[in-house]
Design a protein around this motif. Structure first.
Motif, PDB file in Angstrom:
ATOM      1  N   ARG A  67      -9.853  16.273  -8.094  1.00 29.14           N
ATOM      2  CA  ARG A  67      -9.265  15.341  -7.115  1.00 29.14           C
ATOM      3  C   ARG A  67      -8.389  16.100  -6.134  1.00 29.14           C
ATOM      4  O   ARG A  67      -7.627  16.978  -6.532  1.00 29.14           O
ATOM      5  N   THR A  68      -8.497  15.743  -4.863  1.00 28.92           N
ATOM      6  CA  THR A  68      -7.646  16.312  -3.817  1.00 28.92           C
ATOM      7  C   THR A  68      -7.196  15.187  -2.897  1.00 28.92           C
ATOM      8  O   THR A  68      -7.985  14.336  -2.510  1.00 28.92           O
ATOM      9  N   GLY A  69      -5.957  15.186  -2.559  1.00 28.50           N
ATOM     10  CA  GLY A  69      -5.394  14.162  -1.682  1.00 28.50           C
ATOM     11  C   GLY A  69      -3.892  14.304  -1.675  1.00 28.50           C
ATOM     12  O   GLY A  69      -3.369  15.401  -1.486  1.00 28.50           O
ATOM     13  N   GLY A  70      -3.198  13.211  -1.891  1.00 29.41           N
ATOM     14  CA  GLY A  70      -1.750  13.285  -1.945  1.00 29.41           C
ATOM     15  C   GLY A  70      -1.110  11.925  -2.078  1.00 29.41           C
ATOM     16  O   GLY A  70      -1.778  10.883  -2.091  1.00 29.41           O
ATOM     17  N   LEU A  71       0.196  11.944  -2.184  1.00 28.09           N
ATOM     18  CA  LEU A  71       0.992  10.724  -2.292  1.00 28.09           C
ATOM     19  C   LEU A  71       1.749  10.505  -0.991  1.00 28.09           C
ATOM     20  O   LEU A  71       2.447  11.400  -0.501  1.00 28.09           O
ATOM     21  N   LEU A  72       1.602   9.317  -0.429  1.00 33.76           N
ATOM     22  CA  LEU A  72       2.368   8.895   0.736  1.00 33.76           C
ATOM     23  C   LEU A  72       3.535   8.057   0.225  1.00 33.76           C
ATOM     24  O   LEU A  72       3.322   7.038  -0.438  1.00 33.76           O
ATOM     25  N   LEU A  73       4.740   8.509   0.515  1.00 29.34           N
ATOM     26  CA  LEU A  73       5.935   7.861  -0.018  1.00 29.34           C
ATOM     27  C   LEU A  73       6.779   7.275   1.097  1.00 29.34           C
ATOM     28  O   LEU A  73       6.911   7.870   2.174  1.00 29.34           O
ATOM     29  N   ALA A 119       7.502   2.546  -1.391  1.00 32.01           N
ATOM     30  CA  ALA A 119       6.089   2.642  -1.757  1.00 32.01           C
ATOM     31  C   ALA A 119       5.736   4.064  -2.154  1.00 32.01           C
ATOM     32  O   ALA A 119       6.310   5.034  -1.651  1.00 32.01           O
ATOM     33  N   VAL A 120       4.785   4.166  -3.069  1.00 31.09           N
ATOM     34  CA  VAL A 120       4.130   5.423  -3.418  1.00 31.09           C
ATOM     35  C   VAL A 120       2.650   5.093  -3.481  1.00 31.09           C
ATOM     36  O   VAL A 120       2.227   4.285  -4.313  1.00 31.09           O
ATOM     37  N   VAL A 121       1.865   5.683  -2.586  1.00 31.92           N
ATOM     38  CA  VAL A 121       0.449   5.323  -2.451  1.00 31.92           C
ATOM     39  C   VAL A 121      -0.401   6.591  -2.477  1.00 31.92           C
ATOM     40  O   VAL A 121      -0.122   7.550  -1.746  1.00 31.92           O
ATOM     41  N   TRP A 122      -1.438   6.580  -3.317  1.00 25.22           N
ATOM     42  CA  TRP A 122      -2.391   7.687  -3.308  1.00 25.22           C
ATOM     43  C   TRP A 122      -3.360   7.529  -2.139  1.00 25.22           C
ATOM     44  O   TRP A 122      -3.827   6.431  -1.836  1.00 25.22           O
ATOM     45  N   SER A 123      -3.646   8.648  -1.448  1.00 23.40           N
ATOM     46  CA  SER A 123      -4.660   8.658  -0.406  1.00 23.40           C
ATOM     47  C   SER A 123      -5.428   9.969  -0.521  1.00 23.40           C
ATOM     48  O   SER A 123      -4.847  11.015  -0.835  1.00 23.40           O
ATOM     49  N   ASP A 124      -6.729   9.925  -0.259  1.00 23.18           N
ATOM     50  CA  ASP A 124      -7.546  11.140  -0.340  1.00 23.18           C
ATOM     51  C   ASP A 124      -7.253  12.112   0.801  1.00 23.18           C
ATOM     52  O   ASP A 124      -7.744  13.238   0.789  1.00 23.18           O
TER      53      ASP A 124
END
Length: 279
Positions: A67-73, A119-124
């Protein structure tokens, strides 16, 4: 609520400490503004890249084999991020308002948010949804060289909205939260009620200079702490102690001596000098 200076201070105090960290465990508390978008277990084993900022959002890239992406906070209205440097399993117990926790080999990252608008949201990736959708309406960064006085004027052209309200909207330029918009407009000598389309080239240049000076000074001072904000080391900001107009209605103007006023615009308090700031 945390604005651009507070978010930038948070980024600066976290970026180096988290870069290269490997996630050992992730935990969710009570629901935040939006769902995480993946099961917390999917973050285990991912390695953190360098944290960056866009507007009031923080982006923590995470990379692994699967998996590669990140967290948008986002810190919402009352949130703060802190990093407990204790080894995994030795961190202090999470408080009642910790609603996201990321344990790593560099310490435990926690989002504390009493009002749960953060918010903490996963995005690719930043260029795909949900990150792309959440960032799409943001204006230009205040320190971006591409944001010239002419570009600012172009963004304001044709708007009858009061300039203070337009600054708060963040779709022309990001980062001018309530305190900083009031202070920048005072520095620029512009009445906050002035319609955007009445601000010509000279005043656009003054406003942009004032925004950059105000936001830059706020970052130097660790942001503003009126209620909840703390940086990643737990320290309060100090910009509010240097505010020239914000929260000072009824006091004499530091420039001309007239009495400072408070009005309400878009349900937010605006502070200004009716003598120094012209429509």
């Amino acid at each position: 609520m945390p604005e651009l200076p507070e978010v930038e201070v948070t980024r600066a105090t976290l970026a180096g400490r988290l870069h290269g960290a490997v996630v050992r465990q992730a935990r969710l508390g009570k629901p935040l503004r939006w769902p995480l978008g993946c099961v917390p277990e999917a973050l285990v084993g991912l390695q953190a890249g360098e944290m960056s900022r866009r507007g009031k959002y923080l982006w923590l890239p995470l990379q692994g084999v699967q998996r590669t992406g990140g967290l948008l906070l986002h810190l919402g209205m009352s949130g703060s991020l802190g990093l407990d440097d204790a080894p995994p399993g030795a961190a202090a117990p999470a408080g009642p308002h910790v609603h996201f926790e990321l344990q790593s080999d560099r310490g435990t990252l926690r989002l504390t948010d009493p009002r749960r608008f953060g918010a903490v949201v996963w995005s690719d990736g930043l260029g795909v949804d949900p990150a792309a959708r959440l960032l799409a309406r943001l204006g230009m960064e205040p320190f971006d060289p591409a944001l010239t006085p002419a570009a600012l004027r172009l963004g304001l052209r044709g708007r009858r909205t009061p300039i203070k309200t337009a600054l708060l909207a963040g779709d022309v330029v990001v980062g001018a939260g309530n305190i900083y918009a009031s202070e920048a407009l005072f520095r620029a000598g512009i009445d906050p009620r002035t319609p955007c389309d009445r601000i010509g080239p000279v005043r656009c240049e003054r406003l942009l200079d004032a925004l950059r000076l105000t936001l830059g000074r706020a970052i130097e001072l660790g942001g503003s702490t009126l209620r909840d904000f703390r940086d990643a080391h737990g320290m309060s900001g100090a910009f509010q102690d240097e505010a020239q107009v914000y929260g000072r209605d009824g006091a004499p103007c530091p420039r001309c001596g007239q009495t400072l006023r408070r009005i309400v615009q878009a349900q937010r308090s605006t502070y200004f000098c009716p003598g120094c700031q012209r429509r």
